[in-house]
Scaffold this motif. Structure first.
Motif, PDB file in Angstrom:
ATOM      1  N   LYS A  62      -4.287   2.667 -12.550  1.00 45.98           N
ATOM      2  CA  LYS A  62      -5.691   3.009 -12.798  1.00 45.98           C
ATOM      3  C   LYS A  62      -6.199   4.079 -11.839  1.00 45.98           C
ATOM      4  O   LYS A  62      -7.124   4.812 -12.153  1.00 45.98           O
ATOM      5  N   ASP A  81       1.313  -1.576 -11.497  1.00 43.54           N
ATOM      6  CA  ASP A  81       0.266  -2.514 -11.895  1.00 43.54           C
ATOM      7  C   ASP A  81      -0.473  -1.823 -13.025  1.00 43.54           C
ATOM      8  O   ASP A  81      -1.040  -0.745 -12.818  1.00 43.54           O
ATOM      9  N   HIS A 200      -6.020 -10.027  -5.829  1.00 45.61           N
ATOM     10  CA  HIS A 200      -6.452  -8.691  -5.389  1.00 45.61           C
ATOM     11  C   HIS A 200      -7.889  -8.869  -4.931  1.00 45.61           C
ATOM     12  O   HIS A 200      -8.727  -9.309  -5.717  1.00 45.61           O
ATOM     13  N   SER A 203     -11.245  -3.140  -3.050  1.00 42.10           N
ATOM     14  CA  SER A 203     -10.727  -1.791  -2.821  1.00 42.10           C
ATOM     15  C   SER A 203     -11.537  -1.111  -1.718  1.00 42.10           C
ATOM     16  O   SER A 203     -12.666  -1.526  -1.420  1.00 42.10           O
ATOM     17  N   SER A 239      -3.897  -5.044  -3.492  1.00 43.17           N
ATOM     18  CA  SER A 239      -3.987  -3.898  -2.597  1.00 43.17           C
ATOM     19  C   SER A 239      -5.407  -3.777  -2.094  1.00 43.17           C
ATOM     20  O   SER A 239      -6.114  -4.764  -2.011  1.00 43.17           O
ATOM     21  N   GLU A 281       0.160  -3.597  -4.444  1.00 38.37           N
ATOM     22  CA  GLU A 281      -0.206  -2.713  -5.561  1.00 38.37           C
ATOM     23  C   GLU A 281      -1.092  -1.554  -5.104  1.00 38.37           C
ATOM     24  O   GLU A 281      -2.243  -1.435  -5.542  1.00 38.37           O
ATOM     25  N   GLY A 283      -3.047   1.823  -4.819  1.00 36.81           N
ATOM     26  CA  GLY A 283      -3.472   2.900  -5.711  1.00 36.81           C
ATOM     27  C   GLY A 283      -4.094   4.011  -4.891  1.00 36.81           C
ATOM     28  O   GLY A 283      -3.528   5.082  -4.678  1.00 36.81           O
ATOM     29  N   ARG A 284      -5.284   3.702  -4.335  1.00 35.13           N
ATOM     30  CA  ARG A 284      -6.041   4.701  -3.601  1.00 35.13           C
ATOM     31  C   ARG A 284      -5.237   5.323  -2.452  1.00 35.13           C
ATOM     32  O   ARG A 284      -5.235   6.536  -2.282  1.00 35.13           O
ATOM     33  N   ARG A 319     -17.410   8.811  -8.636  1.00 35.47           N
ATOM     34  CA  ARG A 319     -17.518   7.888  -7.493  1.00 35.47           C
ATOM     35  C   ARG A 319     -18.869   7.991  -6.753  1.00 35.47           C
ATOM     36  O   ARG A 319     -19.499   6.976  -6.491  1.00 35.47           O
ATOM     37  N   TYR A 323     -20.829   4.556  -6.945  1.00 36.39           N
ATOM     38  CA  TYR A 323     -20.738   3.670  -5.766  1.00 36.39           C
ATOM     39  C   TYR A 323     -21.459   4.259  -4.553  1.00 36.39           C
ATOM     40  O   TYR A 323     -21.234   3.780  -3.427  1.00 36.39           O
ATOM     41  N   TYR A 379      -9.198   7.459  -8.710  1.00 38.87           N
ATOM     42  CA  TYR A 379     -10.439   7.164  -9.427  1.00 38.87           C
ATOM     43  C   TYR A 379     -11.292   8.429  -9.597  1.00 38.87           C
ATOM     44  O   TYR A 379     -12.518   8.382  -9.546  1.00 38.87           O
TER      45      TYR A 379
HETATM   46  N1  LLP Z   1      -4.388  -4.083  -8.138  1.00 40.18           N
HETATM   47  C1  LLP Z   1      -5.412  -4.559  -8.853  1.00 40.18           C
HETATM   48  C2  LLP Z   1      -5.259  -5.782  -9.620  1.00 40.18           C
HETATM   49  C3  LLP Z   1      -6.628  -3.848  -8.864  1.00 40.18           C
HETATM   50  O1  LLP Z   1      -7.650  -4.332  -9.554  1.00 40.18           O
HETATM   51  C4  LLP Z   1      -6.747  -2.641  -8.127  1.00 40.18           C
HETATM   52  C5  LLP Z   1      -7.991  -1.882  -8.132  1.00 40.18           C
HETATM   53  C6  LLP Z   1      -5.621  -2.185  -7.403  1.00 40.18           C
HETATM   54  C7  LLP Z   1      -4.464  -2.945  -7.425  1.00 40.18           C
HETATM   55  C8  LLP Z   1      -5.617  -0.918  -6.604  1.00 40.18           C
HETATM   56  O2  LLP Z   1      -6.470  -0.988  -5.514  1.00 40.18           O
HETATM   57  P1  LLP Z   1      -6.527   0.211  -4.458  1.00 40.18           P
HETATM   58  O3  LLP Z   1      -5.202   0.268  -3.738  1.00 40.18           O
HETATM   59  O4  LLP Z   1      -6.731   1.467  -5.206  1.00 40.18           O
HETATM   60  O5  LLP Z   1      -7.636  -0.136  -3.565  1.00 40.18           O
HETATM   61  N2  LLP Z   1     -13.041   2.835  -9.098  1.00 40.18           N
HETATM   62  C9  LLP Z   1     -13.223   2.254  -7.793  1.00 40.18           C
HETATM   63  C10 LLP Z   1     -12.066   1.358  -7.399  1.00 40.18           C
HETATM   64  C11 LLP Z   1     -11.794   0.227  -8.365  1.00 40.18           C
HETATM   65  C12 LLP Z   1     -10.604  -0.595  -7.975  1.00 40.18           C
HETATM   66  C13 LLP Z   1     -10.256  -1.593  -9.007  1.00 40.18           C
HETATM   67  N3  LLP Z   1      -9.042  -2.290  -8.749  1.00 40.18           N
HETATM   68  C14 LLP Z   1     -13.440   3.378  -6.778  1.00 40.18           C
HETATM   69  O6  LLP Z   1     -13.439   4.549  -7.157  1.00 40.18           O
HETATM   70  O7  LLP Z   1     -13.652   3.110  -5.594  1.00 40.18           O
END
Ligand code: LLP
Length: 426
Positions: A62, A81, A200, A203, A239, A281, A283-284, A319, A323, A379
């Motif tokens: 995502k 993921d 999870h 973020s 993550s 997992e 992402g960011r 973003r 947010y 994102y």
């Molecule tokens: N795994 C799951 C199940 C998740 O829901 C997410 C993010 C991740 C992994 C990845 O998380 P990260 O490593 O990216 O923090 N659009 C928002 C962030 C939404 C995150 C949703 N879930 C933003 O721009 O800040």
């Protein structure tokens, strides 16, 4: 030449990324433009992997599901993921092995569950109702699907409420105190094989202590679930590691996270005589700082504030509007000029909230200048839209001075694609 942030440098007053001049990129590929540095993307992934050498990393599609980026992740040995049928489709097509794909989601359709069964990926279930549905679908297909439950761990990280996902009130996951019951049910049902457990908590998390709380809660559950006779092959703690969008902010590293949670994980595995695989997992952390969004100044306005009207708004980077998040801004063609004024960078969308950056001290800006929005790789494009009839911009990949277009700019035809004018209007 000098470095302003990580892989971003200034050469002849211009911002360069991956050895390529951002001003030349706009001249050649048009504006706005997303620019991703392949080397930085890979380096981020490897840094995470180095901190967790024994874990599997499932890239969160995502964050940025550009097909080339998914392919780079596959090349780095990442799993994925995925949160929808579309992300599943793209991840598998990009070469991520099905054994390393976890299909997450709080509201998967029957069609999506069937697709999971048919493609043979693992599914993280979000409710007892979903368990029943998947069991029926899998049984009808004569299949047995490996599953985990996504736990709602009731943990409260210090981040924006819209990206906090493990609160008791959140829509995600099975409530913490119903999890053992869910595994009991799953052990009794046909078509599903509980092999993992998942959570999870959110973020852009900068204080990592809640990860320790979540890990402890997860290992408590692993112990209880093991007593039921389920041998868990994996513990996926999601993550959420934050990155320094603002200069001078001290952020935890993947190594800090590893130092915090691995001792808990290893100790509890040892005590329980079990050896599940740890999964994370990210992402960011992997995608965000690999990418800048370049946007051109259309017009200047001196009103209550000094507004800089640019050609990218929340259609391409939502973003800040969604947010109130901070994205660092650099004037790409005057990257080493001293700050002169306080500007507000406004997108072209017909919404008051379409502001990319509020009240920033920047060099003198004029029409035609190029504004770089940093840390735009996670994102950013993945949350883009065609709102206001704006075509999505192109994306390029740079690598050591080379440039590849990895997504063409959309055309007006793309605005009309899939629309059908009923014959009576012809
Ligand atoms: N795994 C799951 C199940 C998740 O829901 C997410 C993010 C991740 C992994 C990845 O998380 P990260 O490593 O990216 O923090 N659009 C928002 C962030 C939404 C995150 C949703 N879930 C933003 O721009 O800040």
């Amino acid at each position: 030449m000098f470095t302003i942030k990580n892989h971003l440098q200034i050469e002849n007053s211009h911002l360069t990324i991956g050895g390529v001049d951002s001003v030349e990129l706009i001249e050649q590929y048009g504006s706005p433009l997303y620019v991703t540095n392949e080397e930085r993307l890979r380096a981020n992934f490897r840094r995470y992997k180095d901190a967790f050498p024994d874990a599997n990393l499932y890239y969160a599609a995502k964050a940025n599901a550009n097909f080339t980026i998914l392919r780079i992740m596959a090349d780095e040995g990442a799993g994925a993921d995925v949160f929808s049928d579309g992300e599943l489709y793209m991840a598998l097509l990009a070469g991520i092995p099905k054994e390393k794909v976890l299909f997450n989601g709080n509201s998967k359709s029957d069609h999506e569950l069937l697709m999971a069964v048919k493609t043979g990926v693992r599914v993280s279930l979000d409710s007892l109702d979903e368990l029943k549905t998947l069991s029926t679908i899998a049984k009808n297909e004569g299949a047995v699907v490996d599953i985990s439950f996504r736990v709602n761990p009731d943990v409260s990280p210090d981040t924006h409420p819209k990206i906090s996902t493990g609160l008791r009130t959140s829509k995600f996951g099975v409530p913490h105190d119903e999890v053992v019951h869910a595994y009991k049910k799953a052990l009794d049902l046909p078509g599903v094989n509980p092999v993992g457990i998942h959570c999870h908590i959110g973020s852009q998390i900068l204080d990592i202590t809640p990860f320790a709380e979540a890990m402890t809660k997860m290992m408590d559950l692993v112990e209880q679930v093991s007593r039921l006779g389920a041998e868990l092959e994996f513990v996926d703690v999601g993550s959420g590691l934050g990155i320094p969008y603002e200069k001078g902010v001290k952020v935890p590293t993947p190594q800090d996270l590893a130092d915090l949670i691995l001792p808990i994980f290893n100790e509890r595995c040892k005590a329980g005589g079990i050896s599940p695989k740890l999964i994370l997992e990210p992402g960011r952390y992997v995608a965000a700082d690999s990418t800048v969004l370049l946007t051109t100044v259309n017009t200047m306005k001196e009103a209550e504030k000094k507004f800089v009207g640019v050609d990218a708004g929340f259609n391409l980077m939502i973003r800040p509007a969604m947010y109130d998040s901070y994205q660092h801004i650099v004037v790409a063609n005057k990257a080493d000029a001293p700050a002169k004024n306080i500007y507000t960078i406004a997108g072209p969308i017909c919404e008051t909230g379409d502001i990319l950056a509020h009240d920033r001290e920047l060099p003198q800006i004029e029409k035609g200048d190029i504004i770089a929005v940093l840390d735009a790789g996670a994102y950013g494009f993945s949350m883009s839209s065609q709102y206001n009839g704006r075509v999505r911009c192109a994306e390029v990949l740079v690598n050591d001075g080379e440039v590849d277009v990895i997504r063409k700019r959309e055309t007006y035809d793309d605005l009309l694609a899939n629309q059908i004018l009923p014959a009576r209007f012809l």
